[in-house]
Design a protein around this motif. Structure first.
Motif, PDB file in Angstrom:
ATOM      1  N   CYS A 134       0.844  -1.206   0.000  1.00  0.00           N
ATOM      2  CA  CYS A 134       0.000   0.000   0.000  1.00  0.00           C
ATOM      3  C   CYS A 134       0.873   1.248   0.000  1.00  0.00           C
ATOM      4  O   CYS A 134       0.610   2.210  -0.729  1.00  0.00           O
ATOM      5  CB  CYS A 134      -0.908  -0.007   1.213  1.00  0.00           C
ATOM      6  N   ALA A 135       1.912   1.221   0.812  1.00  0.00           N
ATOM      7  CA  ALA A 135       2.838   2.352   0.855  1.00  0.00           C
ATOM      8  C   ALA A 135       3.495   2.528  -0.517  1.00  0.00           C
ATOM      9  O   ALA A 135       3.690   3.655  -0.979  1.00  0.00           O
ATOM     10  CB  ALA A 135       3.890   2.121   1.926  1.00  0.00           C
ATOM     11  N   ALA A 136       3.797   1.404  -1.179  1.00  0.00           N
ATOM     12  CA  ALA A 136       4.423   1.459  -2.502  1.00  0.00           C
ATOM     13  C   ALA A 136       3.499   2.145  -3.512  1.00  0.00           C
ATOM     14  O   ALA A 136       3.946   2.962  -4.314  1.00  0.00           O
ATOM     15  CB  ALA A 136       4.767   0.050  -2.971  1.00  0.00           C
ATOM     16  N   ILE A 137       2.206   1.807  -3.464  1.00  0.00           N
ATOM     17  CA  ILE A 137       1.243   2.420  -4.385  1.00  0.00           C
ATOM     18  C   ILE A 137       1.132   3.920  -4.117  1.00  0.00           C
ATOM     19  O   ILE A 137       1.139   4.743  -5.041  1.00  0.00           O
ATOM     20  CB  ILE A 137      -0.134   1.728  -4.255  1.00  0.00           C
ATOM     21  N   THR A 138       1.079   4.287  -2.835  1.00  0.00           N
ATOM     22  CA  THR A 138       0.969   5.694  -2.450  1.00  0.00           C
ATOM     23  C   THR A 138       2.185   6.481  -2.949  1.00  0.00           C
ATOM     24  O   THR A 138       2.047   7.584  -3.478  1.00  0.00           O
ATOM     25  CB  THR A 138       0.846   5.802  -0.910  1.00  0.00           C
ATOM     26  N   ALA A 139       3.380   5.890  -2.802  1.00  0.00           N
ATOM     27  CA  ALA A 139       4.599   6.572  -3.242  1.00  0.00           C
ATOM     28  C   ALA A 139       4.707   6.587  -4.764  1.00  0.00           C
ATOM     29  O   ALA A 139       5.098   7.596  -5.359  1.00  0.00           O
ATOM     30  CB  ALA A 139       5.819   5.886  -2.644  1.00  0.00           C
ATOM     31  N   ALA A 140       4.335   5.473  -5.411  1.00  0.00           N
ATOM     32  CA  ALA A 140       4.451   5.381  -6.872  1.00  0.00           C
ATOM     33  C   ALA A 140       3.550   6.398  -7.561  1.00  0.00           C
ATOM     34  O   ALA A 140       3.899   6.952  -8.606  1.00  0.00           O
ATOM     35  CB  ALA A 140       4.115   3.968  -7.341  1.00  0.00           C
ATOM     36  N   SER A 141       2.386   6.666  -6.972  1.00  0.00           N
ATOM     37  CA  SER A 141       1.481   7.683  -7.501  1.00  0.00           C
ATOM     38  C   SER A 141       2.174   9.036  -7.581  1.00  0.00           C
ATOM     39  O   SER A 141       2.070   9.746  -8.584  1.00  0.00           O
ATOM     40  CB  SER A 141       0.302   7.833  -6.531  1.00  0.00           C
ATOM     41  N   VAL A 142       2.891   9.378  -6.512  1.00  0.00           N
ATOM     42  CA  VAL A 142       3.601  10.660  -6.455  1.00  0.00           C
ATOM     43  C   VAL A 142       4.740  10.668  -7.485  1.00  0.00           C
ATOM     44  O   VAL A 142       4.938  11.647  -8.200  1.00  0.00           O
ATOM     45  CB  VAL A 142       4.163  10.906  -5.028  1.00  0.00           C
ATOM     46  N   ALA A 143       5.451   9.533  -7.590  1.00  0.00           N
ATOM     47  CA  ALA A 143       6.568   9.455  -8.540  1.00  0.00           C
ATOM     48  C   ALA A 143       6.069   9.592  -9.986  1.00  0.00           C
ATOM     49  O   ALA A 143       6.706  10.246 -10.812  1.00  0.00           O
ATOM     50  CB  ALA A 143       7.314   8.139  -8.354  1.00  0.00           C
ATOM     51  N   LEU A 144       4.916   8.972 -10.294  1.00  0.00           N
ATOM     52  CA  LEU A 144       4.353   9.068 -11.646  1.00  0.00           C
ATOM     53  C   LEU A 144       3.934  10.508 -11.951  1.00  0.00           C
ATOM     54  O   LEU A 144       4.153  11.014 -13.060  1.00  0.00           O
ATOM     55  CB  LEU A 144       3.153   8.129 -11.791  1.00  0.00           C
ATOM     56  N   ALA A 145       3.330  11.173 -10.975  1.00  0.00           N
ATOM     57  CA  ALA A 145       2.946  12.575 -11.163  1.00  0.00           C
ATOM     58  C   ALA A 145       4.196  13.422 -11.348  1.00  0.00           C
ATOM     59  O   ALA A 145       4.230  14.321 -12.194  1.00  0.00           O
ATOM     60  CB  ALA A 145       2.136  13.055  -9.967  1.00  0.00           C
TER      61      ALA A 145
END
Lengths: 246, 260
Positions: A134-145
């Motif tokens: 879950c933390a990975a998804i939350t962080a990956a969202s920011v990285a993609l943006a």
């Protein structure tokens, strides 16, 4: 492992209330070479995400003429757990998580804008303490943006579960391994559709309803932190040193 | 062939031959080196090093191991390096590349050859020793990963705690003092482009170099490891020159690592 009392007098073993998240810190744009990146600390979790793309899809036979291919690699570092030194390289677990995380972003990224291209998401767990997917998804969202990749939505995710008969949000490692159930959920923000759902343990229909309710409230908080991390970098654009602030 | 790399090679070569260097530094100056120790909670020692835009994380973990048959009374040391695909468009996911293996082996060799860790002190019981795992994680690649990784490993070892041993087993979460280190090793890498020697090459300079040499220096101005790389060559005079520069630089880098 030592047994701990998970729920007592309305408080959890670390003093949190049922709806409380652990402390979350997100920093966007921490790597120089990657197109987008983020570093996230969530309780004792420490996660770094790097994104490349859209770029040429290699090998070419994997490319899709109708849209970009999302390649996600979730990796646990061999020093990420308090126990023994682990092995490097993909495990059965990390292969499955790479797949489900990639699918979440395949849903929100406007893949149709980049036919035959590839977008790569590299997730590395430097320190893990429950709820890493879950933390990975939350962080990956920011990285993609941060990489400027067009998305219909920002995604945030968290685990809810049952400990000592009570539904609580954001399980840590102790609650995850000793509690009754663990359920990872990611919502799409516009319509509250469920993009990731993995549950194990014992939950009734009422428990699940309660879990969704609590998860939605907590995700509001996570979304705010994600947006703040991006604002920090992009609202006042200035010369700054780019580094992972572990 | 990467067209862009070929063009970069040409521009770096012409810049060097005109007596200049990218980033406004002279040929024997390091980029900014920032070291932070004790960054991870689940490993016995850790450090992160930034060298210019390169970022390397090192974690030291200590666990139980079985000794090698020919060295029953000595502990184990294993160093590995991971060139994380997020660090550079040049890195691919998969088993360690030759470059990653070389990086890990150079750092490992420096630590071993300097004999900074008394491996006999890691002995616990018959067939039971402590194993030290050094993991080097390259997060961002802008050249000279060897010096960054060398400094990261040294800094991480300097803040490594020794686990408490009871009845021949490690007591989880309890520690007994620091890992004893008898020496400090610093790592210095030079690239050769044309006839020019450059300390601390950045990524573009590495693309243009024909040869590279790394010297690992111990406290008393003696060398404990050398690695030459590349199809180019060095003259003996050049090697003597880089030794002198490395001895000089070693003092400053040692101070940075120890004070971090």
């Amino acid at each position: 492992m030592e047994k701990v009392e998970l729920f007592k007098n309305g408080k959890r073993h670390d003093g949190r209330n049922i709806e409380d998240l652990r402390k979350v810190k997100i920093k966007a744009h921490v790597l120089n070479d990657a197109d987008g990146s983020a570093y996230l600390e969530w309780g004792n979790n420490k996660i770094i995400v790097g994104v490349y793309g859209p770029k040429e899809c290699i090998p070419r036979h994997l490319s899709n003429p109708y849209g970009a291919r999302i390649k996600c690699i979730y990796n646990m570092s061999p020093f990420s757990s308090p126990g023994e030194h682990g092995r490097s390289g993909p495990s059965r677990r990390s292969k499955e998580l790479s797949m489900v995380i990639g699918q979440v972003f395949e849903n929100v990224i406007k893949t149709e804008n980049f036919p035959k291209a590839a977008i790569e998401i590299f997730v590395d767990i430097l320190q893990g303490d429950g709820g890493t997917r879950c933390a990975a998804i939350t962080a990956a969202s920011v990285a993609l943006a941060d990489a400027g990749i067009p998305m219909k939505d920002m995604v945030s995710a968290l685990a809810v579960g049952k400990v000592s008969g009570t539904v609580v949000v954001d399980l840590d490692y102790v609650e995850d391994s000793q509690g009754q159930s663990d359920c990872a959920i990611a919502f799409s923000r516009r319509n509250k559709d469920v993009l990731l759902l993995q549950m194990e343990g014992d939950m009734s229909k009422e428990d699940m309803k309660k879990a969704f309710e609590l998860a939605l409230l907590a995700e509001e908080e996570l979304h705010k932190l994600q947006v703040d991390a991006l604002k920090e970098v992009y609202l006042n654009v200035k010369e700054r040193e780019i580094f992972v602030d572990i | 062939m990467e067209i862009l790399d070929e063009l970069k090679k040409d521009s770096i070569k012409s810049l060097i031959s005109s007596g200049k260097r990218a980033g406004d530094r002279d040929n024997v100056t390091y980029r900014d080196m920032v070291i932070k120790k004790n960054v991870l909670g689940y490993s016995e020692g850790s450090a992160v090093v930034r060298l210019g835009k390169s970022q390397v994380l090192c974690a030291v973990k200590i666990g139980m191991g079985t000794p090698f048959p020919d060295r029953q009374d000595e502990g184990m040391l294993a160093t590995s390096a991971e060139l994380m695909p997020m660090a550079s468009y040049l890195f691919e996911p998969g088993p360690p590349s030759t470059e990653a293996v070389e990086l890990a082996r150079i750092v490992d060799r420096g630590i071993r050859a300097a004999e900074m860790i008394d491996m006999k002190k890691l002995y616990i019981d018959e067939g039971k020793v402590l194993a030290i795992y050094i993991d080097l994680y390259v997060m961002d690649h802008d050249g000279n990963l060897i010096d960054a990784a060398g400094a990261a490993a040294m800094a991480a070892l300097q803040c490594t705690k020794m686990p408490k041993i009871k009845n021949g087993e490690i007591v989880k979460g309890e520690y007994k003092g620091q890992l004893e280190l008898s020496k400090t090793v610093t790592t210095h890498t030079f690239a050769k482009i044309g006839d020019t020697l450059l300390l601390d090459p950045c990524l573009d300079e590495e693309k243009g170099m024909e040869a590279r040499v790394t010297l690992e220096i111990m406290d008393n101005d003696s060398i404990c490891a050398i690695q030459k790389w590349g199809t180019g060559s060095f003259t003996q005079e050049e090697l003597e020159k880089v030794m002198d520069i490395a001895f000089k630089k070693s003092k400053d880098i040692k101070k940075r690592i120890t004070k971090a």
